[in-house]
Design a protein around this motif. Structure first.
Motif, short mmCIF file in Angstrom:
data_model
loop_
_atom_site.label_atom_id
_atom_site.label_comp_id
_atom_site.label_asym_id
_atom_site.label_seq_id
_atom_site.Cartn_x
_atom_site.Cartn_y
_atom_site.Cartn_z
N ARG A 81 4.82 16.85 0.26
CA ARG A 81 4.39 15.55 0.78
C ARG A 81 5.43 14.49 0.42
NH1 ARG A 81 0.01 15.64 3.49
NH2 ARG A 81 -0.34 13.40 3.40
N TRP A 82 5.63 13.57 1.35
CA TRP A 82 6.51 12.44 1.17
C TRP A 82 5.64 11.20 1.03
CZ3 TRP A 82 12.01 11.98 2.75
CH2 TRP A 82 12.64 13.23 2.82
N ASP A 126 6.45 -10.51 7.97
CA ASP A 126 7.36 -9.37 7.80
C ASP A 126 6.59 -8.15 7.35
OD1 ASP A 126 9.70 -10.78 8.47
OD2 ASP A 126 9.87 -11.56 6.43
N ILE A 127 6.89 -7.02 7.98
CA ILE A 127 6.30 -5.74 7.62
C ILE A 127 7.46 -4.81 7.31
CG2 ILE A 127 4.84 -3.82 8.36
CD1 ILE A 127 3.66 -5.83 10.47
N ARG A 128 7.45 -4.25 6.12
CA ARG A 128 8.51 -3.32 5.72
C ARG A 128 7.86 -2.03 5.24
NH1 ARG A 128 13.17 -6.36 2.50
NH2 ARG A 128 13.54 -4.19 2.13
N MET A 129 8.44 -0.90 5.66
CA MET A 129 7.92 0.41 5.29
C MET A 129 9.05 1.23 4.69
SD MET A 129 5.64 1.12 8.65
CE MET A 129 4.66 -0.19 9.34
N PHE A 130 8.72 1.90 3.60
CA PHE A 130 9.70 2.65 2.84
C PHE A 130 9.31 4.12 2.78
CE2 PHE A 130 9.65 -1.68 1.46
CZ PHE A 130 10.97 -2.02 1.24
N ASN A 131 10.27 4.98 3.05
CA ASN A 131 10.10 6.42 2.90
C ASN A 131 10.39 6.79 1.45
OD1 ASN A 131 9.35 8.69 4.30
ND2 ASN A 131 11.23 8.84 5.47
N ILE A 132 9.59 7.68 0.88
CA ILE A 132 9.78 8.11 -0.50
C ILE A 132 9.85 9.64 -0.51
CG2 ILE A 132 8.91 8.02 -2.85
CD1 ILE A 132 7.21 5.55 -1.92
N THR A 133 10.98 10.17 -0.92
CA THR A 133 11.16 11.62 -0.95
C THR A 133 10.24 12.24 -2.00
OG1 THR A 133 12.88 11.63 -2.64
CG2 THR A 133 13.61 11.35 -0.34
N PRO A 134 10.00 13.54 -1.93
CA PRO A 134 9.19 14.20 -2.96
C PRO A 134 9.76 14.05 -4.37
CG PRO A 134 9.36 15.61 -1.03
CD PRO A 134 10.31 14.45 -0.81
N ALA A 147 0.84 -1.19 0.00
CA ALA A 147 0.00 0.00 0.00
C ALA A 147 0.88 1.24 0.00
CB ALA A 147 -0.91 -0.01 1.22
N LEU A 148 0.42 2.26 -0.71
CA LEU A 148 1.14 3.52 -0.81
C LEU A 148 0.30 4.64 -0.23
CD1 LEU A 148 3.60 5.11 -1.89
CD2 LEU A 148 2.34 5.35 -4.05
N GLY A 149 0.90 5.39 0.69
CA GLY A 149 0.25 6.55 1.28
C GLY A 149 1.22 7.72 1.22
N SER A 150 0.86 8.80 1.90
CA SER A 150 1.76 9.95 1.95
C SER A 150 1.53 10.72 3.24
CB SER A 150 1.53 10.87 0.74
OG SER A 150 0.25 11.48 0.82
N TYR A 151 2.52 11.54 3.57
CA TYR A 151 2.42 12.38 4.76
C TYR A 151 3.08 13.71 4.48
CZ TYR A 151 7.30 11.07 5.67
OH TYR A 151 8.65 10.88 5.57
N GLY A 152 2.65 14.72 5.21
CA GLY A 152 3.21 16.05 5.06
C GLY A 152 4.45 16.22 5.91
N ALA A 153 5.38 16.99 5.39
CA ALA A 153 6.61 17.26 6.11
C ALA A 153 6.44 18.45 7.07
CB ALA A 153 7.75 17.52 5.13
#
Length: 170
Positions: A126-127, A142-150, A114-120
């Motif tokens: 938004r990232w 296993d649960i893995r979460m990835f940060n995605i830059t703007p 799943a892909l979401g976003s959050y405000g910096a």
């Protein structure tokens, strides 16, 4: 969604059957990265995943420590049959502040994603935040979460490797 469609999905091999297989008590390792390749913290994490909503959703409640401070969180996971999409709503006392992150995605190579976003912060860019959940066998999750830059650069930010918790002996 028809009753029959859900019943097929809840039968062996269906998406809701696969989600239900994740239910149980879990314990494992939480790891966190603030910068790519630089492990910031590692600690134990415990979680409980329950089937809710008549088998339609999973509720993941968990707790751990980060930099010595206790945190707790909750995620609601589901598979939207009409949209053919994995969906997630997530919030915790550490990573999401006072917001709830909503994410959606698909299933690829056996992983729910799943892909979401959050405000910096205060109107900043938004990232992105991508979550993958995989269960290679009944005893591990296993649960893995990835940060995605703007600009689209992606890096591992959180990894939780769970094993089923041993039943408490009386």
């Amino acid at each position: 969604m028809s009753k029959e469609a859900f019943e097929r999905s809840a039968a062996p091999g269906g998406m809701h059957h696969r989600l239900a297989a994740m239910a149980g008590d879990w314990e494992g390792r939480f790891r966190l990265w603030f910068e790519p390749g630089k492990l910031a913290d590692e600690s134990a994490q415990r979680g409980r995943i329950r089937v809710v909503g008549g088998g339609r959703f999973l509720l993941h409640e968990y707790e751990g420590r980060c930099s010595g401070e206790r945190f707790e969180g909750v995620a609601l996971w589901g598979y939207h049959l009409d949209d053919n999409a994995f969906e997630c709503a997530w919030g915790e006392s550490f990573g999401t502040g006072t917001s709830i992150m909503f994410s959606t995605g698909g299933v690829k190579d056996g992983r729910f994603g799943a892909l979401g976003s959050y405000g910096a912060g205060r109107g900043g860019e938004r990232w992105g935040w991508r979550t993958e959940i995989s269960q290679l066998d009944p005893e591990h999750l296993d649960i893995r979460m990835f940060n995605i830059t703007p600009t689209g650069d992606e890096a591992l930010a959180v990894e939780v490797n769970y094993a089923r918790a041993s039943p408490v002996q009386d």
